[in-house]
Enzyme design. Structure first.
Site, PDB file in Angstrom:
ATOM      1  N   HIS A 311     -15.876 -17.584  47.481  1.00 54.09           N
ATOM      2  CA  HIS A 311     -16.890 -17.797  46.437  1.00 54.09           C
ATOM      3  C   HIS A 311     -16.914 -16.655  45.415  1.00 54.09           C
ATOM      4  CE1 HIS A 311     -18.858 -21.423  48.038  1.00 54.09           C
ATOM      5  NE2 HIS A 311     -18.482 -20.966  49.214  1.00 54.09           N
ATOM      6  N   ASN A 336     -13.836 -25.301  48.607  1.00 52.58           N
ATOM      7  CA  ASN A 336     -14.683 -26.461  48.857  1.00 52.58           C
ATOM      8  C   ASN A 336     -15.257 -27.046  47.580  1.00 52.58           C
ATOM      9  OD1 ASN A 336     -14.200 -25.839  51.519  1.00 52.58           O
ATOM     10  ND2 ASN A 336     -16.286 -26.310  52.167  1.00 52.58           N
ATOM     11  N   ASP A 375     -19.083 -17.521  53.994  1.00 57.91           N
ATOM     12  CA  ASP A 375     -18.899 -18.945  54.280  1.00 57.91           C
ATOM     13  C   ASP A 375     -17.633 -19.484  53.616  1.00 57.91           C
ATOM     14  OD1 ASP A 375     -20.192 -18.379  51.825  1.00 57.91           O
ATOM     15  OD2 ASP A 375     -20.751 -20.479  51.608  1.00 57.91           O
ATOM     16  N   GLU A 376     -17.123 -20.559  54.187  1.00 51.38           N
ATOM     17  CA  GLU A 376     -16.106 -21.396  53.559  1.00 51.38           C
ATOM     18  C   GLU A 376     -14.862 -20.627  53.095  1.00 51.38           C
ATOM     19  OE1 GLU A 376     -18.701 -25.100  51.854  1.00 51.38           O
ATOM     20  OE2 GLU A 376     -18.514 -23.391  50.483  1.00 51.38           O
ATOM     21  N   ILE A 377     -14.357 -19.763  53.958  1.00 53.71           N
ATOM     22  CA  ILE A 377     -13.126 -19.058  53.607  1.00 53.71           C
ATOM     23  C   ILE A 377     -11.956 -20.031  53.740  1.00 53.71           C
ATOM     24  CG2 ILE A 377     -11.598 -17.141  54.222  1.00 53.71           C
ATOM     25  CD1 ILE A 377     -14.098 -15.703  55.304  1.00 53.71           C
TER      26      ILE A 377
END
Lengths: 592, 592
Positions: A311, A336, A375-377
């Site tokens: 992010h 994502n 999050d969301e690596i």
């Protein structure tokens, strides 16, 4: 046929709850008497060296008693109450006491702001409130100014307003109670009416009221994402006001993300200069100080999040050397949501940069909490990044992430911060995190037990209960009929019935710090901030303050009253039902 | 790896659409040239005896050119356009012509307001617009002032704004074009900058522009329910403004319902007095006149609905003798939502009362359309009502409904009104309706063919595409996790891909009058009016104006521009994507 008798009349008789209090106190005892607020009602702060933010809170409370003007939510809007007011006593004032001053040998009285930013385990938000029915002084007591602040908020919610009409019989003479050793007196500037004779009336119907209150959980938050779309300071301040009215105590500020970097960080100003949506769409250090102070004076700690290493595409505008797969295409291979971009976690230079950046941000936020996200690596982003492959030098991605996280968390801990992370950092990457790390459970509430099994304290922030953005449809382009990944809409009911301890063992349950509702802003801006958040976010405020309940039926009338009060105070909370229903508790319930 | 080339750069090159126009004109040809708006840009109304509402519209358009300040939705926000502006000519003015004056022997020029309220089949909204690239006068032509109004709206949407920066090369001298026989000149009061030298710049990039435009369908509406929750006049007026900006032409005002009766009807004032939520929450005849005029001057007809015989519980407050099962319990036995209550359709007194009421309301609304509702009639309500059973005197319910409807529609037709009804009146009750009756298809878009088979003209208003309230969760009390009957959320995409002619034969297709999106307000109020409606309701505005399209991919960039323009004009339209995406057309599309 005979005219049928409306069901709600029976329902009203059955209901024993005091309306208008949100969140419901942990313990409350009420009586059968009406009580009027004196037009010359005075709040006396019997606290030596009372801090200015307590005095300011008293002043705001006194103003709210005049301006809330919440008429009773019944068809008569209160005209029916005049009879009850006939014999009512008049409350002359409220006195605030700090308990335990003597015990601690005249320790200096801490400001609300300082109490609000203390470590979670040291905060004391408890208060007791005693409003007698016979017209003597009400008393609010607490061991901290933060507790007094919560009690003031509850006190302000006890009152209804009726505009006009004379009481059927004269009121007894006022009893002004004792004269407390007044440090400060906050009295009304002008008398809006007389306590005897004709209205308007500010009154309650359930005196005496005795409240012993304090939160079930220490962390009760609301998260706002100011990176997908930008929010001016005025919107954030209004949100903080609203949060304080339901005893929320943590503003989780998801301040930057891949889409934009509005935070102006000292010595890293290029990040906002090239990463903000515009020169105006930024938060300067002075802005941050303004928000942090505004929040603290209202009992709210500001938990800032700099999401890393994912992010972070917005960092590539000024520092392309630190970002892998920046704005790479197709974005869905690398992230994502668009745009892709992750910090080169294996690069020593990038680790140094990130440590420096987080440390500089940490200096701006006095909270003991600091979120590094996590999050969301996306593994493919790093797999396709030649530099990262070289930087890894044989290490696995998780090993590099472990080193990256040790470096960033180590730097933050030196600055006195407790790291906060999204659940993947605990569950997915086999990292070594310090024991005091706090995890946020977001993917599913079902993941709470697994996080607890790792031994970490955690915050409920589950998308299946608390994501305020869900249900508004998919926002990606070229998507004719699709809906969002987290449909359907998360109703206030869905949040309200959430059980913080569901499926947890007693040992796991000890790790629950609290919870929060969250607004991700792919499809939100200042335009819909209030209506998409309120009154829904009040649901979790009660779940984590009161800790019990979850009965939406009995909650709804109180939530209506909260909504009306919010609107009176300038927050655009939506109506949850037709006004016809709001005026007739239980008349619009589902029928069997 | 090599830095990947963003997909959207290719996408931009492929796109041939002109942004910023919504709805897309039926026919538009554009060129490659930049064109600047002169700071002394003037709109000349070359119309003899131009009506005041046309002059007012010209004045508003001129103001919008100054105040819209829509920066181009690209990362540079227009700085990249300076090069293109180097050689750009300057547009000195726009001249408005009415075509065909000569043909009609100097017929008096009608006001926009009168054209807007003409019968649907007589309205002429067509216009043509010619904006030359070389700096000569632009020309807007139409056969009606209503057409000119639509053209003015389109013209105002052609322009971008860039604040600052000098053009790389001096502009050619201005060509001020011919001097038309000016009836009125609307020139700016102050010059915001110079057309040569430094900005700010108001400009387009696609000159010359030639537009031939007119609606695909004559009825393009928006429905607002002001009975579940009340909306002040200011909210309705702002909504009318917004409607006019997307060429919507019918405000379907669902003004009363079972929950409240805010309309003050001459000789029936007791209905609002006892049926409105409060003395303030009413629409007086003067308020109605204000709204009707405000709408008409903006090209909008106001179609009022007095829903009968169902949805009339609020009438029971003042006239219990006319209402069966009023507020009966359990409500779900007697109505689709609380409170129950239906006019005693079989009672001669009630028929008389209803005829009188509808006639009195009809006098307040000059439109040729009038809706008598007719949805969700509950048979059990009448079965359990002793008086109705007696009044029926052997007739079936449908026979009584037929007589009731003949009486009400007959009275309205005498007043020159065309009746409008919900689809059940056509499909369910075996009624004799006059041929010109207009039906609204709401239960399902799949019902359109059946309505057409009955031979009635109809309006698409289907809950599966156009209900703006769906997806926000169930609003009934005691409903812990339930969702609404019409979940999920109806995205703008869902409305935009709607095909008005789907599954219709050629003969059936001729009966399509148009369509509308609708806001039922069980969970809406002034707080969320703008964000729940806009920009979503613009979707159907384009479907029924342009009549083709339905390609959400190419529409989204234009819809972003419309949203930014709406916000500039004070309507709180929500962002549909992160600003990062709005600035990069197609960058946030779904990828395969």
């Amino acid at each position: 046929m005979a005219r049928l008798i409306p069901l709600y009349i029976f329902s009203l008789l059955l209901s024993q709850r005091v309306h208008a209090l949100w969140p419901q106190p942990r313990s409350i005892n009420t009586g059968p008497s009406a009580l009027l607020l004196s037009p010359s009602f005075t709040i006396t702060v019997a606290v030596p060296n009372a801090p200015p933010d307590l005095l300011a809170a008293v002043h705001r409370t006194r103003a709210q008693l005049n301006t809330d003007k919440l008429a009773r939510l019944v068809p008569s809007r209160g005209a029916d109450d005049l009879q009850a007011l006939a014999g009512a006593r008049v409350l002359p004032g409220l006195t605030l006491h700090l308990d335990g001053d003597g015990d601690e040998g005249h320790a200096p009285v801490m400001a609300i702001a300082d109490e609000a930013r203390a470590p979670l385990e040291r905060r004391d938000e408890r208060y007791s409130l005693d409003v007698p029915a016979e017209g003597s002084q009400a008393v609010l007591s607490a061991r901290t100014t933060l507790g007094l602040f919560r009690g003031l908020n509850a006190f302000a919610q006890l009152w209804y307003f009726y505009d006009g009409g004379a009481r059927p019989a004269p009121a007894p003479a006022e009893d002004r109670g004792g004269t407390a050793p007044a440090a400060v007196v906050d009295a009304p500037r002008s008398s809006a009416g007389s306590a005897s004779g004709a209205g308007p009336w500010v009154y309650m119907l359930n005196a005496p009221v005795k409240v012993y209150d304090g939160p079930a959980y220490p962390y009760r938050g609301f998260m706002l994402d100011t990176a997908r779309n930008y929010f001016p300071l005025s919107d954030i301040k209004r949100t903080l006001d609203a949060m304080s009215w339901v005893h929320l105590n943590t503003f989780h500020w998801h301040i930057v993300d891949s889409q934009s970097f509005p935070l102006v960080v000292p010595n890293y100003a290029e990040l906002a200069q090239k990463g903000a949506y515009s020169a105006d769409a930024v938060y300067t250090p002075r802005d941050v100080e303004c928000i942090v102070s505004y929040a603290a004076e209202r009992g709210i700690d500001v938990l800032v999040e700099i999401d890393t290493p994912g992010h972070t595409a917005a960092i590539s505008n000024s520092h392309p050397e630190h970002v892998a797969c920046a704005e790479a295409s197709p974005w869905s291979t690398y992230a994502n949501e668009p745009p892709a971009g992750q910090l080169r976690l294996a690069s020593p230079a990038t680790v140094n940069f990130t440590v420096g950046l987080l440390s500089a941000v940490a200096e701006l936020f006095p909270s003991t909490l600091f979120s590094t996200g996590g999050d969301e690596i996306n593994a493919r982003c790093y797999a396709d990044d030649a530099q990262t492959q070289s930087d890894l030098g044989g290490r696995s991605l998780d090993q590099a992430l472990d080193a990256f996280t040790r470096a960033t968390h180590g730097a933050l801990k030196k600055l006195g911060k407790t790291p906060v992370v999204w659940e993947e950092m605990v569950l997915n990457h086999n990292l070594t995190l310090s024991n005091d790390t706090i995890a946020m459970v977001w993917i599913s509430s079902a993941d709470a037990a697994a996080v607890a099994d790792k031994g970490f304290r955690f915050v409920h922030a589950a998308s299946d209960a608390f994501y305020l953005d869900c249900g508004a449809g998919g926002w990606l382009g070229n998507f004719p009929t699709g809906n969002s990944w987290c449909d359907p809409f998360k109703t206030w009911q869905k949040a309200y019935v959430f059980d913080p301890l569901a499926d947890l063992t007693a040992a796991q349950a000890k790790l629950v710090l609290g919870g929060q509702q969250l607004l991700w802003t792919e499809q939100s801006g200042p335009e819909n901030l209030d209506p998409i958040v309120w009154p829904r976010a009040a649901a979790s405020a009660e779940v984590f303050w009161t800790g019990t309940g979850r009965d939406v039926r009995s909650a709804l009338p109180r939530l209506h009253e909260l909504g009306f009060r919010f609107r009176r105070r300038g927050v655009r909370a939506i109506p949850l039902q037709p006004e016809w229903c709001a005026l007739r508790p239980y008349a619009c319930d589902l029928t069997a």
